[in-house]
Design an enzyme around this catalytic site. Structure first.
Site, short mmCIF file in Angstrom:
data_model
loop_
_atom_site.label_atom_id
_atom_site.label_comp_id
_atom_site.label_asym_id
_atom_site.label_seq_id
_atom_site.Cartn_x
_atom_site.Cartn_y
_atom_site.Cartn_z
N GLU A 228 0.82 -1.23 -0.35
CA GLU A 228 -0.08 0.02 -0.04
C GLU A 228 0.88 1.33 -0.25
O GLU A 228 1.59 1.33 0.75
CB GLU A 228 -0.79 -0.27 1.24
N CYS A 265 -1.57 8.64 4.84
CA CYS A 265 -1.91 8.26 3.14
C CYS A 265 -2.73 8.51 2.57
O CYS A 265 -3.01 8.13 1.24
CB CYS A 265 -1.49 6.87 2.86
#
Lengths: 487, 487
Positions: A228, A265
């Site tokens: 990720e 993120c």
């Protein structure tokens, strides 16, 4: 011992521990995962203060992050304690079928094997050593080897102690969880390429994720890699909402851009709107809200340098103009900033589509909705896309939703993308470069699916089947039997 | 036009068609998939005769393969017509949660995008142009580009016509299905590496699958590749069963080794047993059963040459002795053969662990059960492992089951591995080298999972949600709502 020999020993230990751990019942795994949570809590203020000292983030933030982390361990404990997560499917024999009978087939998910976890710098608890990758892999029945992040070695060591205690208290093999401390890239490569490694979880930068994926691709036997790697998390601010609630959204997005010093993120990296007097007001309100914020330290010198480089590179692009910025010279402090650019310039400059990890957001002023939708359509894969709109907006601009769906793992309506809820329906994933495999999520209960494979038993005597698949369903789990869900 | 320009045009057409097709309802997709089946049936004897002529296999075999293939299209039609396959998950809002409310989250599976399919040589219908990869991808809502197998171009062209008719009759875009005819490796590379390609399905040899995987790994944006590459499908024959039913099993396995001229990815390539007077009887019966079989032509000269090379290389290995062989000089005819080797020699020679694609099986004579279990434990990943045992055997040798589970996708009890049933619980997958990703299956209803990704809608107004996720469940599908399955 050479590094290679050390890593080899660690992975072989992990493989050996897997042979025991894979056969533990859901109840045993639940107790273990609950004990991990208690042992992390038992580390007390020392953990919070250590994490704060290693990350330059406030102690209070780690009280919250610890609670979330321990909740995740308990939620995965509940998931595997209950047991339906194995997706048991049973098709009974059809002795009458012509020309040949249909055999009885029963399948369920089982653990892959030893999983190597590379944690993130920005969440030393929730997305690192005791993060969702570790929790989901342990819940699946996999053993875990964490490559500790070099920015928070002491935090990782404390957590490793909590795992050691939890394993000891549950009389489980030591090597179910192991921590590797090394700041060499070579260690990551050796871990990824070891024969015993059955999968890799990574959370971090695009460069880091790409490097791990490359290491994995050099293996003879391919293994699943879920990296990720963040994204720019576009926000679409629709006209009627800007008109009616622009000021309130400016406050929310000033928070969302700066929370954790922008080191999330899911930070909203670009904000798409159609230029109008209302959009000008929104931008001004956003600047005013940012002016209320304090300037904080970033995680490390490297991360701050990367941030300033990215920010300056963006500001130097043709057509980009700084709207507001606030900074000071104190050690590691991050400049808060917003800038704006016209839609057609943004569209043609891939440089502006890159994630900038820090408290910065770029406002893209489109000349009309057609341009906005076209920009959205052409964006890279995203963890999230956010749509801010009143009922009127959403009725009028339905096509924004289908474009958002095509590029993102999660679509947020009238909220901020930061703050990822851990639930059954969570998707923290998306097409590259958000992740390396859009079919999975790293947050939420389905994160466990990354570390399991189906196995099918054909015409197997009942007493040899795992309990999950036995005819009388001794565990009382949900199963799909001849196409219907029953318990 | 250059090959590159051609492929680029094809993939761009596929991407464009996807934008329409992805939004088709389950009912529309069901009707389309049913029409494909009818159109394939409407090709009549010409299809069967063409396939037979291109493969050297009997016409009758293709009546069966066509029935299976059309069944698969109708089964996927039923799956998507019913709709629960999207795995809808709903977590309702918790407004009272402290410190912040829990947002409402709803997720479901949606199509990935254009999928490139490389079919197998040995099943021009069931595992090639109209095979399970194509059927499952179309069911998911993906468009499909098939790289036709050069060994059966006419069959592929007939099938492409059936797709064209089915699309026309359903007023769907032409480019939902496209066939690429080319025998160059370059075409496969260009298809795999095109920007619009969202996933790849492959069925074939280990070398072929590895090549496609390498092409995919050279991409900037990684995509899922599922290559099913066959295996040696070990069979464990337990002592009491050999004693009681050895002769019957010899008949079954003579059939299983020779069906389709041994050109099945589930052909039993090795047979593990403990040497005893009963095992000697079994081997003799197997030889006698093989002696009843006819010698047939293989698919192609290349495949026959590979087979004979592999067979001869095996027979030349130290300790391998031929038990029985039958051959003739007629064009393309395959030698039927069985050989035997002692367990310790097999264990140490990786050459003997390779798949030999053709009507050959190697019997591994172990000195005791410990050796047999150890050999099983150390085998590579397998599509199947078969266990032949009486109740007495299975009670006594439970550990064989756990070893089989660790290496294979499907464990068959008291049956043959050839003949893969298409069902909900089917797993046709396994660890490398059986496939490139053990988390998926290429046969059975879950084959669709390879071509989909989850998308999550957070706080989305009901009228903007796909029907699958709307609060009142207009489609009446199974959904996991707040952790419980309801319909």
């Amino acid at each position: 011992m050479t590094l290679e020999a050390q890593i080899s020993q660690i992975m072989n230990h992990s493989r050996e521990a897997f042979l025991t751990y894979q056969d533990c019942s859901g109840k045993v795994k639940k107790t273990f995962l609950y004990t991990v949570a208690s042992e992390i809590e038992a580390l007390g203020d020392e953990l919070l203060e250590t994490a704060a000292a290693e990350t330059n983030l406030p102690v209070l933030r780690f009280a919250g992050e610890r609670e979330r982390t321990c909740n995740v361990f308990r939620m995965f404990g509940n998931l595997v304690g209950e047991g339906s997560w194995v997706d048991a499917v049973i098709d009974h024999r059809d002795a009458d079928r012509k020309p040949v009978h249909r055999p009885e087939m029963r399948k369920m998910l089982i653990a892959l094997g030893p999983i190597v976890v590379f944690g993130a710098s920005n969440f030393p608890l929730a997305y690192a050593t005791p993060g969702g990758d570790t929790a989901s892999a342990l819940a699946a029945g996999c053993t875990v080897v964490v490559k500790g992040h070099p920015l928070h070695p002491k935090t990782s060591r404390l957590i490793a102690g909590a795992f050691r205690n939890a394993l000891l208290k549950n009389r489980l093999p030591d090597h179910i969880f192991q921590l590797v401390e090394s700041d060499s890239f070579e260690a990551g490569k050796l871990l990824t390429q070891h024969d015993a490694t059955a999968g890799v979880g990574f959370t971090g930068s695009l460069n880091g994720g790409n490097a791990i994926l490359k290491y994995a691709q050099q293996r003879t036997a391919p293994i699943p890699v879920f990296a990720e790697m963040g994204s720019i998390n576009p926000v679409v601010l629709l006209p009627d909402s800007l008109r009616q609630h622009g000021k309130a959204w400016a406050t929310s997005f000033a928070d969302s851009v700066t929370i954790g010093v922008g080191q999330f993120c899911t930070k909203p990296g670009i904000q798409l709107l159609v230029k109008s007097p209302e959009s000008d007001d929104y931008i001004q309100c956003l600047a005013e809200s940012l002016a209320q914020k304090k300037v904080y330290r970033m995680l490390s010198e490297g991360i701050r340098n990367n941030y300033l480089e990215g920010l300056n590179r963006t500001l130097q692009q043709k057509g980009v103009s700084l709207v507001y910025s606030k900074t000071n010279d104190a050690y590691l402090n991050a400049e808060l900033a917003i800038a704006k650019v016209k839609g057609d310039i943004f569209e043609d400059n891939p440089q502006l589509h890159k994630e900038i990890f820090g408290p910065f957001s770029l406002i893209v002023e489109c000349s009309n909705m057609e341009q906005l939708v076209e920009i959205l359509r052409r964006l890279n894969g995203q963890l999230t896309t956010t749509i801010i709109g009143t009922d009127t907006d959403l009725h009028q601009h339905r096509n924004v939703v289908s474009k958002a769906r095509n590029i993102a793992g999660r679509i947020v309506f009238n909220g901020t993308p930061t703050g990822v809820e851990v639930a059954n329906a969570t998707v923290h994933g998306g097409q590259y470069p958000a992740t390396t495999d859009p079919r999975f999520t790293s947050v939420g209960m389905d994160a466990i699916k990354r570390w399991v494979r189906p196995v099918c038993f054909q015409e197997c005597p009942d007493h040899l089947l795992p309990e999950e698949l036995q005819e009388n369903n001794p565990l009382g789990i949900w199963r799909k039997v001849d196409g219907e869900f029953v318990r």
